[in-house]
Each structure stands twice: as structure tokens, then as C-alpha cells.
Write a protein that holds these residues in place. Structure first.
Motif, PDB file in Angstrom:
ATOM      1  N   ASP A  29       0.819  -1.197   0.000  1.00  0.00           N
ATOM      2  CA  ASP A  29       0.000   0.000   0.000  1.00  0.00           C
ATOM      3  C   ASP A  29       0.858   1.254   0.000  1.00  0.00           C
ATOM      4  O   ASP A  29       0.580   2.227  -0.706  1.00  0.00           O
ATOM      5  CB  ASP A  29      -0.937   0.001   1.207  1.00  0.00           C
ATOM      6  N   ARG A  32       2.379   1.715  -3.385  1.00  0.00           N
ATOM      7  CA  ARG A  32       1.374   2.265  -4.302  1.00  0.00           C
ATOM      8  C   ARG A  32       1.198   3.760  -4.091  1.00  0.00           C
ATOM      9  O   ARG A  32       1.083   4.530  -5.057  1.00  0.00           O
ATOM     10  CB  ARG A  32       0.031   1.533  -4.094  1.00  0.00           C
ATOM     11  N   ASP A  33       1.192   4.197  -2.832  1.00  0.00           N
ATOM     12  CA  ASP A  33       1.056   5.627  -2.539  1.00  0.00           C
ATOM     13  C   ASP A  33       2.154   6.453  -3.207  1.00  0.00           C
ATOM     14  O   ASP A  33       1.905   7.552  -3.700  1.00  0.00           O
ATOM     15  CB  ASP A  33       1.107   5.863  -1.022  1.00  0.00           C
ATOM     16  N   ALA A  39      -2.214   7.113  -7.829  1.00  0.00           N
ATOM     17  CA  ALA A  39      -2.281   7.059  -6.363  1.00  0.00           C
ATOM     18  C   ALA A  39      -2.878   8.320  -5.753  1.00  0.00           C
ATOM     19  O   ALA A  39      -3.543   8.257  -4.720  1.00  0.00           O
ATOM     20  CB  ALA A  39      -0.888   6.817  -5.793  1.00  0.00           C
ATOM     21  N   PRO A  44      -8.967   4.367  -5.207  1.00  0.00           N
ATOM     22  CA  PRO A  44      -8.820   3.021  -5.758  1.00  0.00           C
ATOM     23  C   PRO A  44      -9.963   2.089  -5.390  1.00  0.00           C
ATOM     24  O   PRO A  44     -10.091   1.003  -5.961  1.00  0.00           O
ATOM     25  CB  PRO A  44      -7.504   2.535  -5.142  1.00  0.00           C
ATOM     26  N   THR A  57      -5.851  -4.505  -4.942  1.00  0.00           N
ATOM     27  CA  THR A  57      -4.515  -4.091  -4.515  1.00  0.00           C
ATOM     28  C   THR A  57      -4.604  -3.208  -3.278  1.00  0.00           C
ATOM     29  O   THR A  57      -3.789  -3.316  -2.366  1.00  0.00           O
ATOM     30  CB  THR A  57      -3.800  -3.331  -5.648  1.00  0.00           C
ATOM     31  N   ARG A  58      -5.606  -2.345  -3.256  1.00  0.00           N
ATOM     32  CA  ARG A  58      -5.823  -1.501  -2.077  1.00  0.00           C
ATOM     33  C   ARG A  58      -6.552  -2.267  -0.974  1.00  0.00           C
ATOM     34  O   ARG A  58      -6.194  -2.192   0.190  1.00  0.00           O
ATOM     35  CB  ARG A  58      -6.642  -0.266  -2.475  1.00  0.00           C
ATOM     36  N   TRP A  59      -7.571  -3.047  -1.360  1.00  0.00           N
ATOM     37  CA  TRP A  59      -8.422  -3.697  -0.359  1.00  0.00           C
ATOM     38  C   TRP A  59      -7.667  -4.715   0.464  1.00  0.00           C
ATOM     39  O   TRP A  59      -7.894  -4.821   1.679  1.00  0.00           O
ATOM     40  CB  TRP A  59      -9.611  -4.363  -1.057  1.00  0.00           C
ATOM     41  N   THR A  61      -4.773  -4.651   1.534  1.00  0.00           N
ATOM     42  CA  THR A  61      -3.955  -4.008   2.570  1.00  0.00           C
ATOM     43  C   THR A  61      -4.798  -3.560   3.760  1.00  0.00           C
ATOM     44  O   THR A  61      -4.246  -3.134   4.779  1.00  0.00           O
ATOM     45  CB  THR A  61      -3.188  -2.801   1.992  1.00  0.00           C
TER      46      THR A  61
END
Length: 399
Positions: A29, A32-33, A39, A44, A57-59, A61
Motif C-alpha cells: 500500500d 502504491r502511494d 495514487a 482506488p 490491490t488496495r483492499w 492491505t
């Protein structure tokens, strides 16, 4: 003191392994930020506009912070096997205060790389710190009372969604510290304190983690503990499904039917993290308990590696964040930006050297993430060896 662990169980490997797993995922995460092209330009988790790959990908985390806070509470209970209540209370209060200071001074700088401290963030380390202080005061109460307090907070804090949803509701800063993310407190010209992690739900979750620690005492065999954790984990997931389906309580915004079954499912599992809703905690802690139960029977090369990360959580958190941001700074200048561009970008994003709309595709982000995790392994292993061989250094227990 509480009833101790067996002599051969001075440290529970399954806890370190689970903590290590979520810390590795956490780095995704943060990577990605710093590096994903979208980002800082969109949500997302927005359904249906976000792609399923970006959504997950976000969820995925989302499991990190609640699991980490829950295990912090569990580890606090394990400390009671070798400390008196007075000693444990003193330790938790002092360590909690240290974490709050570390969030404001160390993590805020690493997050922004801004030596002027224009924004001081109160994020997950702050939430853990203040929760430890509160837990340090609560441990003198009878165990059933502590458990009741934790359950009341976790199950009931979403009742505050009702007044918060009223037209014209304007939370003050202190209320934001408690339950509403986004609170801002100017403390000097051009400097603000920003609340991203209101502490009340996190404190409740840490208390429940502390109470779960009782199953790791010698009163329970490993097999009994495994069965209990499995039952609680499965029951928590079923509770989530039922309450979320009813769509009345447990999360401030409801799910809704979308044009496709996949988008409807994504809407169903899209839950509030800031602060964590009841259902957010259920959908993350339920699976975490199941994984924790099964990890007691698993030992292989993978668990041996991630256990190292889990043994040095604060060190990993600070260093991997710093490494990711420095790498982002290098990429910033490699793109041809100059010092003047830093100030321009800072007007849009408080993280220096980050330009909205610039970045890489998800496959590249995943590659950078794996590289950062790989670089962290020898550093964590060396630091773990140092801590293990220098137990006489009291200050290491605070890191």
C-alpha cells in the motif's frame, strides 16, 4: 501475574509470522502511494470506476492495520506472563507515549520528508500509542470488565454515525481525535496537526486483542487454542456477512446493487477504514484469527522469512517507509524535476517529491514493492539478532 506459558513457549512464532505477513502486505500500500500513476488522483476503491485489480490491490492491505493493532493488544497480554500488573501498566503507558512522540517527530518527517513539519500526521502508530496508554490504565480492572469495555467500543462505536450524519454536524478537533478522521488543528503559522486515525475504535480492537491473549496461557493446549480461534474467526466472518447484508448498521455507508455481480460484490466489501467501522474490523480480524490458528501447525521457509519481519515491527515500519520515500525522491529528480518543482507539487500533495498523475503501472509498482521487501529482510534479520543478543539494553523493548 497471569498464568504463564509453558517453558518452551517463550515466544509464540505464529504471532510473529502473522504480523510479518501483514507487514509485507502493508508495504504494498505504501509503495502504491508513492509510485502508482493514479495514487493521488482518485479513489482506488471507487465502485464501479476502479478496476478490480486496483480495488483488490488496495483492499487486501486493509488487513494490515487492524491485524497489527489486534496483535499488539495480544502481545500486551503475553507481557503479563512475566510482568506484574504494575510493571506492565508502567511499560504500556511509557511505550505508548513514546509511540505518540515517534509518530509526531519521526514518522511525520518520513511520511512527508519535510523538515519544516508543516503537517504533523496522527496515523496508525499514534493510534497504537494512545491505545496502549489507555490499556495500561485499564489492566487493573477485572478481566470481564476489560472484555466488556472492548466489546462495547467495537460493537457500539458506529452509533456515533447517527449524529455525524446529521445535516450541519461539525466535529471539533477533540471529537475528530476520538472518532472522525480529518480533524485539523493549527498549532503555529503554516503548521497543522492532522488526524487520520481517530483512536476510539482502534482502542476497542486492541482491548479485544489483549483479552484474546488469555487463550495463549498454559490453561489452553495448542489444539484447544486452535479450535477456539477458528470458531471465533468463522463466527466473526458470518456476523459480518449477516449484518452487512441487512445494510442498516455497522458501516456509515451502505452497499448497493451495481450493474454487474462483481461490482455489487465490491460494493458489499467496501468498508470504512478511517475510522474502522465494526464491519471493517469483522471482515479483517475474522480471517486473521483463522490464519493465526493454522499458523501454529506450519513451519517452512516462507514462515521462517516473514517471522523475521514480524519480530521487529517498529524497525520495519520506519525503515521501509523511509526507503520507499527516498526511492520516490530519486525517481522524482530522474524524471527531470528540480527543486522549484518540489514546492509546486507540495501544493497538491503534502508528501514531497510526489506529483499527482505521475508514476508507474501496477505491475511496476508490484516489482518495486517486492524489491523493498527483499532489501528489508537482511536489515531486519541483523536488527533482530542485535535485539536478541542485547537484552540488557532496556530501551530496545520500546522499539
Amino acid at each position: 501475574m497471569q498464568q504463564p506459558l509453558a517453558a518452551s513457549q517463550k515466544r509464540i512464532d505464529s504471532i510473529d509470522v502473522l504480523r510479518g505477513i501483514v507487514m509485507v502486505i502493508m508495504a504494498l500500500d505504501h509503495t502504491r502511494d508513492f509510485f502508482h500513476v493514479a495514487a493521488n488522483t482518485g479513489d482506488p476503491l471507487a465502485v464501479p470506476s476502479a478496476s478490480p485489480v486496483l480495488f483488490f490491490t488496495r483492499w487486501i492491505t486493509h488487513f494490515c492495520a487492524p491485524t497489527f493493532v489486534f496483535l499488539s493488544g495480544l502481545s500486551c497480554y503475553l507481557q503479563s506472563f512475566k510482568k506484574s500488573k504494575k510493571e506492565l501498566s508502567s511499560f504500556l503507558i511509557k511505550r505508548g507515549l513514546w509511540l505518540i512522540i515517534a509518530e509526531a517527530i519521526i514518522l511525520s518527517f518520513i511520511f512527508t520528508l519535510n523538515p519544516l513539519y508543516n503537517i504533523i500526521f496522527l496515523e496508525v502508530i499514534w493510534a497504537i500509542g494512545i491505545s496502549m496508554v489507555i490499556l495500561g490504565l485499564l489492566i487493573f480492572l477485572p478481566f470481564p470488565v476489560i472484555l466488556t469495555i472492548g466489546l462495547v467500543i467495537v460493537l457500539g462505536h458506529n452509533l456515533l454515525d447517527i449524529p455525524e450524519a446529521a445535516p450541519g454536524f461539525k466535529p471539533g478537533f477533540l471529537y475528530s481525535v476520538l472518532h472522525r478522521a480529518g480533524g485539523v488543528l493549527p498549532f503555529a503559522p503554516g503548521h497543522i496537526l492532522l488526524v487520520l486515525y481517530p483512536f476510539l475504535p482502534w482502542t476497542g480492537l486492541m482491548i479485544l486483542g489483549y483479552c484474546t491473549g488469555t487463550f495463549f496461557s498454559s490453561k489452553y493446549s495448542p489444539n484447544e487454542r486452535k479450535n477456539i480461534l477458528l470458531r471465533i474467526g468463522v463466527s466473526t466472518i458470518l456476523f459480518f456477512v449477516l449484518v452487512r447484508f441487512v445494510n442498516v448498521y455497522g458501516n456509515p455507508f451502505p452497499w448497493s446493487k451495481q450493474n454487474t455481480w462483481l461490482d455489487t460484490f465490491l460494493s458489499f466489501i467496501n468498508l470504512q477504514k478511517y475510522p474502522p467501522s465494526l464491519l471493517f474490523m469483522c471482515v479483517t480480524i475474522g480471517p486473521a484469527l483463522i490464519v493465526l490458528a493454522y499458523l501454529e501447525d506450519i513451519q517452512n521457509r516462507f514462515t521462517n522469512v516473514v517471522r523475521i519481519y514480524g519480530r521487529v515491527p517498529f524497525f520495519y515500519y520506519v525503515v521501509h517507509f523511509f526507503l520507499a520515500h527516498v526511492l520516490a525522491m530519486i525517481v522524482f529528480f530522474a524524471r527531470g524535476h528540480n527543486i522549484q518543482d518540489v514546492a509546486k507539487a507540495a501544493q497538491q500533495v503534502p508528501l514531497l517529491f510526489i506529483v499527482p498523475g505521475e508514476g508507474f503501472s501496477l505491475p511496476v509498482v508490484y516489482l518495486i514493492w517486492l524489491t523493498i521487501v527483499a532489501v528489508m529482510y537482511p536489515l531486519c534479520k541483523k536488527y533482530d539478532r542485535y535485539k536478541t543478543s542485547h537484552k540488557e539494553k532496556w530501551w530496545l523493548s520500546y522499539l
